[in-house]
Motif scaffolding. Structure first.
Motif, PDB file in Angstrom:
ATOM      1  N   MET A 137       0.834  -1.212   0.000  1.00 29.46           N
ATOM      2  CA  MET A 137       0.000   0.000   0.000  1.00 29.46           C
ATOM      3  C   MET A 137       0.867   1.260   0.000  1.00 29.46           C
ATOM      4  O   MET A 137       0.625   2.208  -0.759  1.00 29.46           O
ATOM      5  CB  MET A 137      -0.907   0.018   1.247  1.00 29.46           C
ATOM      6  N   ALA A 138       1.877   1.262   0.869  1.00 33.80           N
ATOM      7  CA  ALA A 138       2.750   2.442   0.952  1.00 33.80           C
ATOM      8  C   ALA A 138       3.520   2.605  -0.357  1.00 33.80           C
ATOM      9  O   ALA A 138       3.761   3.737  -0.797  1.00 33.80           O
ATOM     10  CB  ALA A 138       3.705   2.312   2.147  1.00 33.80           C
ATOM     11  N   GLY A 139       3.907   1.486  -0.948  1.00 28.03           N
ATOM     12  CA  GLY A 139       4.614   1.537  -2.231  1.00 28.03           C
ATOM     13  C   GLY A 139       3.771   2.231  -3.291  1.00 28.03           C
ATOM     14  O   GLY A 139       4.288   3.040  -4.093  1.00 28.03           O
ATOM     15  N   MET A 140       2.481   1.956  -3.269  1.00 30.74           N
ATOM     16  CA  MET A 140       1.585   2.601  -4.246  1.00 30.74           C
ATOM     17  C   MET A 140       1.479   4.104  -3.998  1.00 30.74           C
ATOM     18  O   MET A 140       1.166   4.863  -4.888  1.00 30.74           O
ATOM     19  CB  MET A 140       0.209   1.937  -4.201  1.00 30.74           C
ATOM     20  N   GLU A 141       1.770   4.515  -2.753  1.00 30.78           N
ATOM     21  CA  GLU A 141       1.791   5.957  -2.430  1.00 30.78           C
ATOM     22  C   GLU A 141       3.175   6.559  -2.689  1.00 30.78           C
ATOM     23  O   GLU A 141       3.438   7.707  -2.315  1.00 30.78           O
ATOM     24  CB  GLU A 141       1.410   6.181  -0.963  1.00 30.78           C
ATOM     25  N   GLY A 142       4.059   5.754  -3.264  1.00 30.50           N
ATOM     26  CA  GLY A 142       5.369   6.294  -3.624  1.00 30.50           C
ATOM     27  C   GLY A 142       6.442   6.160  -2.556  1.00 30.50           C
ATOM     28  O   GLY A 142       7.522   6.751  -2.672  1.00 30.50           O
ATOM     29  N   VAL A 143       6.158   5.381  -1.493  1.00 28.57           N
ATOM     30  CA  VAL A 143       7.165   5.204  -0.439  1.00 28.57           C
ATOM     31  C   VAL A 143       8.003   3.957  -0.750  1.00 28.57           C
ATOM     32  O   VAL A 143       7.462   2.890  -1.026  1.00 28.57           O
ATOM     33  CB  VAL A 143       6.496   5.036   0.947  1.00 28.57           C
ATOM     34  N   ASP A 144       9.299   4.135  -0.680  1.00 28.18           N
ATOM     35  CA  ASP A 144      10.235   3.032  -0.878  1.00 28.18           C
ATOM     36  C   ASP A 144      10.290   2.241   0.432  1.00 28.18           C
ATOM     37  O   ASP A 144      10.719   2.779   1.457  1.00 28.18           O
ATOM     38  CB  ASP A 144      11.614   3.657  -1.159  1.00 28.18           C
ATOM     39  N   VAL A 145       9.850   0.993   0.424  1.00 30.56           N
ATOM     40  CA  VAL A 145       9.803   0.225   1.673  1.00 30.56           C
ATOM     41  C   VAL A 145      10.668  -1.023   1.578  1.00 30.56           C
ATOM     42  O   VAL A 145      10.603  -1.754   0.591  1.00 30.56           O
ATOM     43  CB  VAL A 145       8.357  -0.201   2.027  1.00 30.56           C
ATOM     44  N   SER A 146      11.449  -1.245   2.594  1.00 31.61           N
ATOM     45  CA  SER A 146      12.246  -2.451   2.702  1.00 31.61           C
ATOM     46  C   SER A 146      11.815  -3.163   3.980  1.00 31.61           C
ATOM     47  O   SER A 146      11.391  -2.519   4.937  1.00 31.61           O
ATOM     48  CB  SER A 146      13.720  -2.048   2.766  1.00 31.61           C
ATOM     49  N   GLN A 147      11.882  -4.490   3.975  1.00 30.81           N
ATOM     50  CA  GLN A 147      11.477  -5.230   5.177  1.00 30.81           C
ATOM     51  C   GLN A 147      12.523  -6.247   5.569  1.00 30.81           C
ATOM     52  O   GLN A 147      13.140  -6.872   4.719  1.00 30.81           O
ATOM     53  CB  GLN A 147      10.188  -6.005   4.919  1.00 30.81           C
ATOM     54  N   VAL A 148      12.716  -6.425   6.874  1.00 33.41           N
ATOM     55  CA  VAL A 148      13.506  -7.547   7.375  1.00 33.41           C
ATOM     56  C   VAL A 148      12.655  -8.306   8.387  1.00 33.41           C
ATOM     57  O   VAL A 148      11.810  -7.710   9.063  1.00 33.41           O
ATOM     58  CB  VAL A 148      14.821  -7.098   8.052  1.00 33.41           C
ATOM     59  N   VAL A 149      12.862  -9.600   8.466  1.00 34.46           N
ATOM     60  CA  VAL A 149      12.098 -10.435   9.393  1.00 34.46           C
ATOM     61  C   VAL A 149      13.069 -11.051  10.405  1.00 34.46           C
ATOM     62  O   VAL A 149      14.013 -11.746  10.027  1.00 34.46           O
ATOM     63  CB  VAL A 149      11.334 -11.540   8.625  1.00 34.46           C
ATOM     64  N   VAL A 150      12.814 -10.762  11.663  1.00 30.20           N
ATOM     65  CA  VAL A 150      13.689 -11.248  12.736  1.00 30.20           C
ATOM     66  C   VAL A 150      13.182 -12.610  13.219  1.00 30.20           C
ATOM     67  O   VAL A 150      11.983 -12.769  13.490  1.00 30.20           O
ATOM     68  CB  VAL A 150      13.711 -10.264  13.929  1.00 30.20           C
ATOM     69  N   ASN A 151      14.092 -13.565  13.330  1.00 27.32           N
ATOM     70  CA  ASN A 151      13.706 -14.929  13.736  1.00 27.32           C
ATOM     71  C   ASN A 151      14.783 -15.529  14.631  1.00 27.32           C
ATOM     72  O   ASN A 151      15.366 -16.562  14.328  1.00 27.32           O
ATOM     73  CB  ASN A 151      13.484 -15.801  12.501  1.00 27.32           C
ATOM     74  N   ASP A 152      15.031 -14.856  15.762  1.00 24.53           N
ATOM     75  CA  ASP A 152      16.176 -15.218  16.599  1.00 24.53           C
ATOM     76  C   ASP A 152      15.925 -16.348  17.591  1.00 24.53           C
ATOM     77  O   ASP A 152      16.867 -16.841  18.209  1.00 24.53           O
ATOM     78  CB  ASP A 152      16.685 -13.973  17.356  1.00 24.53           C
ATOM     79  N   ASP A 153      14.676 -16.763  17.771  1.00 31.09           N
ATOM     80  CA  ASP A 153      14.367 -17.754  18.810  1.00 31.09           C
ATOM     81  C   ASP A 153      14.765 -19.154  18.339  1.00 31.09           C
ATOM     82  O   ASP A 153      14.130 -19.724  17.455  1.00 31.09           O
ATOM     83  CB  ASP A 153      12.869 -17.709  19.129  1.00 31.09           C
ATOM     84  N   VAL A 154      15.794 -19.718  18.972  1.00 28.98           N
ATOM     85  CA  VAL A 154      16.313 -21.013  18.515  1.00 28.98           C
ATOM     86  C   VAL A 154      15.529 -22.198  19.062  1.00 28.98           C
ATOM     87  O   VAL A 154      15.805 -23.348  18.692  1.00 28.98           O
ATOM     88  CB  VAL A 154      17.800 -21.197  18.932  1.00 28.98           C
ATOM     89  N   ALA A 155      14.524 -21.935  19.914  1.00 22.09           N
ATOM     90  CA  ALA A 155      13.872 -23.052  20.615  1.00 22.09           C
ATOM     91  C   ALA A 155      13.173 -24.007  19.646  1.00 22.09           C
ATOM     92  O   ALA A 155      13.383 -25.221  19.694  1.00 22.09           O
ATOM     93  CB  ALA A 155      12.876 -22.515  21.644  1.00 22.09           C
ATOM     94  N   VAL A 156      12.342 -23.467  18.776  1.00 26.91           N
ATOM     95  CA  VAL A 156      11.533 -24.349  17.916  1.00 26.91           C
ATOM     96  C   VAL A 156      11.467 -23.807  16.494  1.00 26.91           C
ATOM     97  O   VAL A 156      11.439 -22.599  16.266  1.00 26.91           O
ATOM     98  CB  VAL A 156      10.080 -24.486  18.443  1.00 26.91           C
ATOM     99  N   GLU A 157      11.445 -24.718  15.546  1.00 23.12           N
ATOM    100  CA  GLU A 157      11.093 -24.396  14.160  1.00 23.12           C
ATOM    101  C   GLU A 157       9.577 -24.486  14.086  1.00 23.12           C
ATOM    102  O   GLU A 157       9.004 -25.470  14.540  1.00 23.12           O
ATOM    103  CB  GLU A 157      11.687 -25.436  13.201  1.00 23.12           C
ATOM    104  N   ASP A 158       8.950 -23.529  13.500  1.00 24.83           N
ATOM    105  CA  ASP A 158       7.489 -23.499  13.395  1.00 24.83           C
ATOM    106  C   ASP A 158       6.866 -23.549  14.794  1.00 24.83           C
ATOM    107  O   ASP A 158       7.387 -24.160  15.686  1.00 24.83           O
ATOM    108  CB  ASP A 158       6.929 -24.665  12.562  1.00 24.83           C
ATOM    109  N   SER A 159       5.767 -22.839  14.964  1.00 27.95           N
ATOM    110  CA  SER A 159       5.059 -22.902  16.241  1.00 27.95           C
ATOM    111  C   SER A 159       3.654 -22.392  16.022  1.00 27.95           C
ATOM    112  O   SER A 159       3.207 -22.244  14.885  1.00 27.95           O
ATOM    113  CB  SER A 159       5.789 -22.075  17.303  1.00 27.95           C
ATOM    114  N   LEU A 160       2.996 -22.091  17.118  1.00 26.06           N
ATOM    115  CA  LEU A 160       1.582 -21.755  17.082  1.00 26.06           C
ATOM    116  C   LEU A 160       1.265 -20.663  16.061  1.00 26.06           C
ATOM    117  O   LEU A 160       0.281 -20.755  15.334  1.00 26.06           O
ATOM    118  CB  LEU A 160       1.176 -21.296  18.489  1.00 26.06           C
TER     119      LEU A 160
END
Lengths: 333, 333
Positions: free
Chosen positions: B120-143
Motif C-alpha cells: 500500500m505504501a509503495g503505491m503511495e510512492g514510499v520506498d519500503v524495505s522489510q527484514v524479518v527477525v527470527n532469533d528464537d532457537v527453541a523451535v522451528e514453526d510454532s503456534l
C-alpha cells in the motif's frame, strides 16, 4: 516458590557479582563486602553521594551508581539493613576529600547503622552528612519505622544531590539540595499481590484473590486499608489525592511525577496509571514538568505501583535534568 | 485476575495515551490509530525505521522510538497483529523521502500485514524495505509461526539499523545492517509462570507449582520441554548452550549478551542469571563486548527470562554503541 535463583542465602552476593559482570567499566565491588562503588571511586575533589539499605528494591540503589548520581551503594540482605561496618567501608571508599552525603531511607535499622557508620568514618577523618528520606504519606510509624517511610522519592534525592555534587558544590550545598527534594516530595503505593522473599519462599502477607492493599510499604508492611480490587483509574485517584493532599501545592506549581512499578507489574499497566495521573495533575491546576514511568524502587516480585509527586523550582529542574549515566537512569543533555 | 487496568478492551488505547502523556516532547500518536511516531516524524532526509506487533511486550516497540532507534511503532491489541491499514499509515508517516525499513518479528499475522502495508505504501510512492527477525532457537514453526519466532534479538536490530539511518545511510545500507544483526543473533527463553491476558483474565497455559517451560515463546506458545523447576544456574546453562550451539562461534569472538526479563521477574533475578551467563561466555572462549540486563521484550506479567547472544564485528560495535535517546534505551557517547 518459583524464582530464578540458586541457594536463597547467596542471592544478594550473586546479584552483586552479576551487576559487576554486566557493567565492569562502571562498577566495582569492595572486597568481602556487599557494597558497590563507582569503578573510579573515590572521585577526587567531588562530594561523594552514597545510599544503601536492604536488597530487593532493584535497581535501587546499586543501579543508580554512576556519573551524576551515586558513588556507592550498600546492599544488605533482602529487606535487611546493611551493617554499620559495610556502610562505613562504603563511606570511606567514596570520599574524594570533600566529604560524603549519605542518603538514608527512613527505616530504624538503616538510620541506626548509618549513624554508627558516619561516626566511624568521622573518626577516620571523613566529613559525613546525612539526610533521611520519608516520602511515604500512607502511615506515620510502621513495622520498621518511626515516622514516615522512605520510598520511591529517594531516587529524586539521588538525582538532585548527585547533580549538585557533579557541579563541584560543597557538602553543605549538596546536603541543602537533598533536603529541598525531601521537603517537596510525597509518595503512596498499592499492592495487588504480596512479595515473596527468597528465604521464606511464601507470601509475606495474605491478600485475597479480590483484595488489594492501599498505602503498602516496600517490604509488604501494612498500609492504610485493605479493599476490594478497584480499577486502575480508581486506584490512581486514591493514591494521587492522598499525595497531593499532603503536598498542598499552589495553583500552577510545576511537578515531577513518578509511576513506579513494584517489580511484578508490567510496563503496560504503569502507563495506564500514568494516563489517569496526568489528567489528575491537570485537574488540580498543576503542571507536569517531567514524568517518569518504570521500575525504580521495587519490592521483589510484588505486583503493584506507587505514585510520587515532587514540586520543583528552577534549581531542582536544572539538577533533575542534568546529565546522568547509570545502569538504571540515563539523562542526556 | 488482578491488574492495574480499567476495561480490558481499552488497555492498549489507554497505554498509548499514557505513553504520550509521559513523553509529550518525544512521542505523538497518529489520529485514530494505535500507532506512535516520533513527535517530529517524518525526519527529512533520513531513512525511517519502523516496527510493530501485538501489544504486551512493552517497552517493545513504542518504548524504543527516538533518536538513533525507531521512528514509529504500531501497537496491535494484546498479542494480536496490527492491521495492515495501521501499519501503512505508520510507514507513510515515517517516510522522510529516503524510504522506510520495517523491522518485522516472524509471526504469520505480522508478516502478512506488513507485506500488505508495504504494498500500500509503495503505491503511495514510499520506498519500503522489510527484514524479518527470527532469533528464537527453541523451535522451528510454532503456534503462530512458520520458521523460528522473532523475540528479544529484535531490539538489537532496532538499535543497529536506527544508528545506521541516523548516520545518513541509504535504505539499502540500513537494510544490510539489519540483516547482519539477524544473521548473527540467537535467543532462547524460559517461563516460570504463564502470562495472563487482560481479556481472558486467566493463565494462557497451565504450569504446575514445580514446573517450568523451556524454550517458551513471548505469547506463552509452547517451548521445547516442560521440566521440574531448576536452579538459576541450571536454567542459564540450558538456555545459553542452546543459543551458542546455534551460533557456532569461533574462539575469541566478541558478543553482546542480553538477559531479558519477561515482565514479572525482578531485576535481582536477572542479575543472578547474568552472573552465570558471563561465566559461560568466558568458558566458551568468547568475549563479552557489552552486556544488557533488563526488560526489553516482555510477555505481559509472565515470570521468566530469555538469553540472547549476538556476535559483533567492528561495524556492529560502532552502531550498537552510537548514541540513542528513547524511553526504553539510552546510549550516551
Amino acid at each position: 516458590m518459583k524464582k530464578l535463583i540458586n541457594d536463597p542465602e547467596d542471592v544478594v552476593d550473586e546479584m552483586l557479582d552479576g551487576m559487576v559482570a554486566a557493567y565492569p567499566d562502571r562498577l566495582r565491588r569492595l572486597d568481602d563486602a556487599e557494597v558497590l562503588v563507582r569503578a573510579d571511586a573515590p572521585v577526587d575533589g567531588k562530594v561523594g553521594i552514597v545510599s544503601g539499605g536492604g536488597s530487593g528494591h532493584e535497581p535501587t540503589h546499586g543501579g543508580f551508581i554512576g556519573d551524576g548520581m551515586l558513588d556507592g551503594a550498600a546492599a544488605g540482605e533482602v529487606f535487611t539493613s546493611p551493617t554499620a561496618d559495610q556502610l562505613g567501608s562504603m563511606i570511606e571508599a567514596c570520599d574524594g576529600g570533600e566529604g560524603v552525603l549519605a542518603v538514608v531511607k527512613n527505616y530504624e535499622g538503616d538510620v541506626m547503622n548509618f549513624d554508627t557508620a558516619a561516626e566511624m568514618a568521622g573518626m577516620e577523618g571523613v566529613d559525613v552528612s546525612q539526610v533521611v528520606v520519608n516520602d511515604d504519606v500512607a502511615v506515620e510509624d510502621s513495622l520498621y519505622t518511626s515516622g514516615r517511610r522512605g520510598v520511591a522519592g529517594t531516587i529524586l534525592v539521588h538525582k538532585a544531590a548527585g547533580a549538585k555534587a557533579a557541579e563541584g558544590a560543597d557538602l553543605d550545598e549538596v546536603t541543602r539540595v537533598a533536603e529541598k527534594v525531601i521537603d517537596n516530595v510525597a509518595t503512596m503505593g498499592t499492592a495487588l499481590t504480596s512479595c515473596i522473599t527468597p528465604d521464606k519462599g511464601e507470601p509475606t502477607f495474605d491478600l485475597g484473590e479480590d483484595e488489594i492493599e492501599l498505602g503498602i510499604g516496600i517490604h509488604g508492611e501494612p498500609g492504610t486499608e485493605r479493599t476490594d480490587i478497584m480499577s486502575a483509574d480508581e486506584i490512581t485517584e486514591h493514591l494521587t489525592e492522598n499525595v497531593l493532599d499532603d503536598l498542598d501545592l499552589d495553583d500552577g506549581q510545576e511537578v515531577v511525577t513518578i509511576v513506579n512499578g513494584m517489580g511484578g507489574t508490567p510496563l503496560m499497566e504503569l502507563f495506564v496509571v500514568n494516563k489517569r495521573l496526568q489528567e489528575l495533575i491537570d485537574d488540580h491546576g498543576l503542571e507536569t514538568w517531567d514524568a517518569w514511568v518504570g521500575d525504580y524502587m521495587t519490592s521483589l516480585d510484588m505486583d503493584g505501583a506507587s505514585i510520587t509527586v515532587c514540586a520543583v523550582d528552577d534549581e531542582l529542574k536544572e539538577l533533575l535534568s542534568a546529565p546522568a549515566d547509570t545502569p538504571g537512569l540515563t539523562v542526556t543533555e
